[in-house]
Write an enzyme that holds these catalytic residues in place. Sequence first.
Site, PDB file in Angstrom:
ATOM      1  CB  ALA A  23      -0.915  -0.013   1.218  1.00 33.92           C
ATOM      2  CB  ALA A  24       4.372   1.788  -0.439  1.00 33.96           C
ATOM      3  N   GLY A  25       2.206   2.782  -2.849  1.00 30.37           N
ATOM      4  CA  GLY A  25       2.208   3.572  -4.087  1.00 30.37           C
ATOM      5  C   GLY A  25       1.354   4.830  -3.988  1.00 30.37           C
ATOM      6  NE  ARG A  29      -1.556   3.274 -13.446  1.00 28.62           N
ATOM      7  CZ  ARG A  29      -1.390   1.951 -13.434  1.00 28.62           C
ATOM      8  NH1 ARG A  29      -1.863   1.218 -14.435  1.00 28.62           N
ATOM      9  NH2 ARG A  29      -0.791   1.354 -12.421  1.00 28.62           N
ATOM     10  CG  ASN A 264      -4.371   0.584 -11.634  1.00 31.30           C
ATOM     11  OD1 ASN A 264      -3.726   0.428 -10.595  1.00 31.30           O
ATOM     12  ND2 ASN A 264      -4.639  -0.411 -12.457  1.00 31.30           N
TER      13      ASN A 264
HETATM   14  C1  UD1 Z   1       0.346  -4.950 -10.498  1.00 29.28           C
HETATM   15  C2  UD1 Z   1       1.084  -6.185 -11.062  1.00 29.28           C
HETATM   16  C3  UD1 Z   1       0.354  -6.649 -12.313  1.00 29.28           C
HETATM   17  C4  UD1 Z   1      -1.101  -6.949 -11.983  1.00 29.28           C
HETATM   18  C5  UD1 Z   1      -1.784  -5.754 -11.329  1.00 29.28           C
HETATM   19  C6  UD1 Z   1      -3.141  -6.167 -10.809  1.00 29.28           C
HETATM   20  C7  UD1 Z   1       3.449  -5.871 -10.507  1.00 29.28           C
HETATM   21  C8  UD1 Z   1       4.796  -5.521 -11.044  1.00 29.28           C
HETATM   22  N1  UD1 Z   1       2.435  -5.821 -11.385  1.00 29.28           N
HETATM   23  O1  UD1 Z   1       0.446  -3.935 -11.491  1.00 29.28           O
HETATM   24  O2  UD1 Z   1       0.999  -7.815 -12.838  1.00 29.28           O
HETATM   25  O3  UD1 Z   1      -1.793  -7.328 -13.152  1.00 29.28           O
HETATM   26  O4  UD1 Z   1      -1.014  -5.283 -10.202  1.00 29.28           O
HETATM   27  O5  UD1 Z   1      -3.864  -5.089 -10.305  1.00 29.28           O
HETATM   28  O6  UD1 Z   1       3.336  -6.192  -9.350  1.00 29.28           O
HETATM   29  N2  UD1 Z   1       3.067  -0.621  -4.454  1.00 29.28           N
HETATM   30  C9  UD1 Z   1       3.925  -0.451  -3.393  1.00 29.28           C
HETATM   31  N3  UD1 Z   1       5.211  -0.068  -3.617  1.00 29.28           N
HETATM   32  C10 UD1 Z   1       5.707   0.134  -4.854  1.00 29.28           C
HETATM   33  C11 UD1 Z   1       4.836  -0.046  -5.955  1.00 29.28           C
HETATM   34  C12 UD1 Z   1       3.530  -0.436  -5.727  1.00 29.28           C
HETATM   35  O7  UD1 Z   1       3.536  -0.628  -2.241  1.00 29.28           O
HETATM   36  O8  UD1 Z   1       6.900   0.467  -4.971  1.00 29.28           O
HETATM   37  C13 UD1 Z   1       1.686  -1.033  -4.199  1.00 29.28           C
HETATM   38  C14 UD1 Z   1       0.660  -0.046  -4.689  1.00 29.28           C
HETATM   39  O9  UD1 Z   1       0.329   0.873  -3.673  1.00 29.28           O
HETATM   40  C15 UD1 Z   1      -0.523  -0.935  -5.040  1.00 29.28           C
HETATM   41  C16 UD1 Z   1       0.117  -2.259  -5.389  1.00 29.28           C
HETATM   42  O10 UD1 Z   1       1.432  -2.223  -4.890  1.00 29.28           O
HETATM   43  O11 UD1 Z   1      -1.403  -1.124  -3.959  1.00 29.28           O
HETATM   44  C17 UD1 Z   1       0.148  -2.486  -6.889  1.00 29.28           C
HETATM   45  O12 UD1 Z   1       0.862  -1.450  -7.517  1.00 29.28           O
HETATM   46  P1  UD1 Z   1       0.385  -0.826  -8.882  1.00 29.28           P
HETATM   47  O13 UD1 Z   1       1.347   0.232  -9.263  1.00 29.28           O
HETATM   48  O14 UD1 Z   1      -1.038  -0.513  -8.864  1.00 29.28           O
HETATM   49  O15 UD1 Z   1       0.654  -2.101  -9.847  1.00 29.28           O
HETATM   50  P2  UD1 Z   1       0.019  -2.386 -11.261  1.00 29.28           P
HETATM   51  O16 UD1 Z   1       0.742  -1.618 -12.292  1.00 29.28           O
HETATM   52  O17 UD1 Z   1      -1.432  -2.262 -11.203  1.00 29.28           O
HETATM   53 CA    CA Z   2      -2.867  -1.682  -9.602  1.00 28.96          CA
END
Ligand code: UD1
Ligand code: CA
Length: 533
Positions: A23-25, A29, A264
Amino acid sequence: MKELPDQQSTTSLVEGLGAIIMAAGLGKRMKSDLAKVLHNVAGRPMIHYVVDLAERLAAHGIAVVVGHQADAVRKVLESRPVPARGPRLTVVEQREQLGTGHAVLQARPVFQGRGKQPASHYLILNGDTPLLTEGTLRMLLDTHRTKGATVTLLSALLDDPTGYGRIVRASPESDNRSGGASEGIVERIVEDKDASPAERRIHEVNVGTYVVDGAFLFEALDRVKPLNAQGEFYLTDIVGIAADRGLSIAVATLRDSAEGLGINSRVQLAEAELEIQNRTRLRWMEEGVTIIAPSSTWIDATVAIGRDTILYPNVALEGATSIGRHCVIRANTRITDCQVGDHVEVMDHCVLRDSTMEDETSIGPFTHLRPGVVVRRKAKVGNFVEMKKTELGEGSKANHLSYLGDAVIGKNVNIGAGTITCNYDGQKKHRTVIGDHVFIGSDTQLVAPVKVGTGSLIAAGTTVTRDVPPDALAIGRAEQINKADWAARRRAMSEPERHAASGAGQAGAGPSPTSRPMPLASKGVKMSKRGKK
Ligand code: UD1
Ligand code: CA
């Protein structure tokens, strides 16, 4: 608070299972100033839905990885009620958002280290998939166990897979849409941004929910490199690592692919809202609530409703609201953070916030209750009445056109039409206290602080500036003068005569010298200028 039927756990926690929630992102988008996981779905921050699931499953504890607006996310997590025998929740910080693989690695110290018993397997969840259900995750865990897999993925078959990671199999079938999930051995996951045109045509997507063997997870993550279009450490790369080592990768496919929705964008947020609304309305109808036009009725996931209550079209029930049994909530009413008893009728077009309405009360139409109102049993609040921080006693009535603020009103009081509590002197708020069985005549102003004694009567049109003793009559208004034939004589005048008689040309000025025309403004008092107040 009534318990929400859906939220009672039916089955037990899974021994040895740890949960890691990412939940860090920021959620670029979303184009928002608010961290993505804090956006509300049906009145609750999205992250709660995912943590709810982990709490019902992971006996070995939960780690939530926060980063963007870490303090705000932590605060939301800390506001959760701690379940009696539930798993421990630990918040860890990912200082830089280097990708989902890097995020999961931050949870390692929660589960590994001195004196710690590592989890036998981990359930990993994206923080942005609030529609998943407990049943689906149990199915995923079952697949992992029965297949003896190292990594088990949750997949969905989507008509439009754009944006999701695709599941690449050794012998991909020509069309993944027909005939369910492909049977070929899983080789890896490729992200949308890294996919070749052929890979983009794969309809089997990664939902972002995984079960991973405890001995494999962190060791594999140590080997992940940010060699991709986004320069990120992808969690999904552990699938390729497992495949290279010949370890078993299992896939469980969602029966209802809508459950896998990852949020997203604002469009996906609205889709999730609709889905949770549909589920919530269904649940309450199954519990015995009549919802006349379900698609127009908005009920937060945090609301409770008693059976035999009827909701008319365009009702919104929000926040920590609970509605009792046998209530009727008429159309176009919004109720937020209110406690409503049994047999309460709320008529059309009300806005009710942070207030209590006891049993058998009647509210509206067009009532505005602002925070801190208590309407006691059988009391009535009618049209165009605004109340704030006020208690209206049992059986009392404020039926028309009033403002009641900072007041305590006793039992069986009648508040006449147009009664105003003048509670604010420009600097401070003051209280009005009205005893039982008081009759307040229409168009009364109560200049606070002021007390009106039990059983007293206030004459219509009175401005009450001093306390009224019990059982007294208070009357404070200019005495009326009747001028015989005045109106008839005025009617008989010609237009110029009338004009001359009225001096300044004031409308309503009289025909005889006994009725001097009212000056527009008295000397020294300027009329307020237009636009200035
Ligand atoms: C991710 C998956 C993708 C999948 C999709 C489903 C990866 C690389 N890709 O993509 O295969 O189809 O989810 O919804 O995992 N987050 C962190 N730290 C970070 C980056 C992200 O905590 O450094 C968290 C975000 O807050 C989020 C989750 O991880 O809750 C997913 O990140 P997000 O950027 O939404 O990944 P997607 O591009 O959707
Ligand atoms: Ca996502």
